[in-house]
Design an enzyme around this catalytic site. Structure first.
Site, short mmCIF file in Angstrom:
data_model
loop_
_atom_site.label_atom_id
_atom_site.label_comp_id
_atom_site.label_asym_id
_atom_site.label_seq_id
_atom_site.Cartn_x
_atom_site.Cartn_y
_atom_site.Cartn_z
N CYS A 114 0.21 15.11 28.54
CA CYS A 114 -0.95 16.54 27.51
C CYS A 114 -0.59 17.71 26.80
O CYS A 114 0.22 17.92 25.70
CB CYS A 114 -1.87 16.62 28.79
SG CYS A 114 -3.51 16.89 28.61
N HIS A 222 -3.49 11.96 30.47
CA HIS A 222 -2.82 11.98 32.40
C HIS A 222 -2.63 10.56 32.88
O HIS A 222 -3.50 10.49 34.02
CB HIS A 222 -3.88 12.46 32.83
CG HIS A 222 -3.98 13.76 32.45
ND1 HIS A 222 -3.43 15.41 32.81
CD2 HIS A 222 -4.28 14.81 31.36
CE1 HIS A 222 -3.39 16.26 31.67
NE2 HIS A 222 -4.30 16.33 31.86
N GLU A 224 -0.72 10.33 35.12
CA GLU A 224 -0.21 10.67 36.41
C GLU A 224 -1.09 11.40 37.49
O GLU A 224 -1.55 10.51 38.33
CB GLU A 224 0.05 12.02 37.08
CG GLU A 224 -0.33 13.12 36.92
CD GLU A 224 -1.02 13.54 35.52
OE1 GLU A 224 -0.75 12.92 34.43
OE2 GLU A 224 -2.04 14.19 35.41
N1 LIG Z 1 -4.59 23.34 27.09
C1 LIG Z 1 -4.54 21.83 26.30
C2 LIG Z 1 -3.31 20.97 27.01
C3 LIG Z 1 -5.02 20.64 27.96
C4 LIG Z 1 -4.03 20.01 29.28
O1 LIG Z 1 -2.90 19.68 29.36
N2 LIG Z 1 -5.09 19.40 30.34
C5 LIG Z 1 -4.45 19.52 32.21
C6 LIG Z 1 -4.89 20.25 32.76
C7 LIG Z 1 -5.03 19.79 34.30
C8 LIG Z 1 -3.44 19.03 34.93
O2 LIG Z 1 -2.68 19.14 34.77
O3 LIG Z 1 -4.56 17.80 34.96
C9 LIG Z 1 -5.45 21.78 25.61
O4 LIG Z 1 -6.73 22.33 25.69
O5 LIG Z 1 -5.71 20.54 24.99
#
Ligand SMILES: N[C@@H](CCC(=O)NCCCC(=O)O)C(=O)O
Length: 255
Positions: A114, A222, A224
């Site tokens: 991400c 994600h 994970e």
């Molecule tokens: N801020 C960026 C990346 C979004 C992101 O990584 N979301 C996950 C946040 C919580 C987690 O770690 O699961 C965007 O908005 O594109």
């Protein structure tokens, strides 16, 4: 020959908790490294240029770049100013962006998720859309923050896998369903990155470093999240861990 578990570094977010700043990593990433990759997760404080990353990387067998609600600062990719109130993390940017080319050059396995995927794209000279949902032709890739977590991280859309890519090989599939929790997305792809998957609206959802000597993969979704319940996520972290074990063996030989 060393049989210890490989060390996988995870650069932290710098976050204000109360009156003080902390360097922190989400527990689901730590668990995926420990149990999914069978490695030792080591949190790396985001100290920017003060980190001396090149020396540090010599003692690691892989790097995981996590997601984060913060955005990469637009000046890092000559983008327009963020909307007022956007959360950034300049210390994390100053840590991961110079580290990424060093990780690839040193042949460390890299898995970016991400925000980490977005950092990888910027580190390779690419740019980002900041609000995909406001760009003609793209759907809304954000999660509903009011929904229960299982819904936020639940299946959101399909991805089409590049037939000659690593993900197609790992999964044995051409199409998968993934979650979606991002406002930003790849606008121009960084030099040397090969697309591994796209969403139905064309958004790039995964890439690899085409000429990397080791595992070097970025994912917009994600894996994970409850990875044990998903065979593809298990395969991803297992492959990442295997690459880290290989690096650990190589390091043990030259000690
Ligand atoms: N801020 C960026 C990346 C979004 C992101 O990584 N979301 C996950 C946040 C919580 C987690 O770690 O699961 C965007 O908005 O594109």
């Amino acid at each position: 020959m060393s049989t210890r578990r490989p060390l996988i570094g995870i650069p932290a977010d710098r976050r204000l908790l109360g009156h003080h700043y902390f360097h922190c990593v989400g527990e689901k990433y730590i668990a995926a490294v420990a149990e999914g990759a069978q490695a030792v997760p080591v949190l790396i404080p985001s100290l920017g240029e003060g980190l001396q990353a090149r020396e540090l990387l010599a003692d690691f067998d892989g790097i995981l770049l996590t997601g984060s609600p913060s955005n990469v600062e637009p000046h890092r990719y000559n983008g327009p100013a963020s909307a007022p109130g956007t959360l950034h993390d300049a210390w994390r940017d100053a840590t991961t962006l110079p580290m990424i080319p060093q990780v690839i050059e040193a042949g460390l396995p890299l898995l970016a998720i991400c925000r980490g995927f977005q950092e990888m794209n910027v580190a390779f000279g690419g740019t980002l859309w900041q609000k995909l949902h406001e760009v003609q032709g793209y759907r809304d890739h954000r999660e509903d923050l009011e929904a229960p977590l299982d819904e936020q991280y639940g299946p959101a859309h399909d991805i089409e896998l590049a037939p000659d890519g690593l993900l197609a090989r790992l999964s044995g599939e051409r199409r998968l369903t993934v979650n979606s929790l991002h406002s930003q997305g790849v606008q121009t792809l960084g030099a040397g990155l090969a697309v591994e998957a796209r969403a139905p609206d064309g958004v790039i959802e995964a890439f690899r470093v085409a000429d990397a000597p080791s595992f070097a993969l970025g994912l917009q979704w994600h894996p994970e999240w409850k990875f044990k319940d998903n065979s593809f996520s298990r395969a991803l972290f297992a492959a990442f861990g295997e690459a880290a074990r290989e690096r650990a063996l190589q390091r043990a030989k030259v000690r």
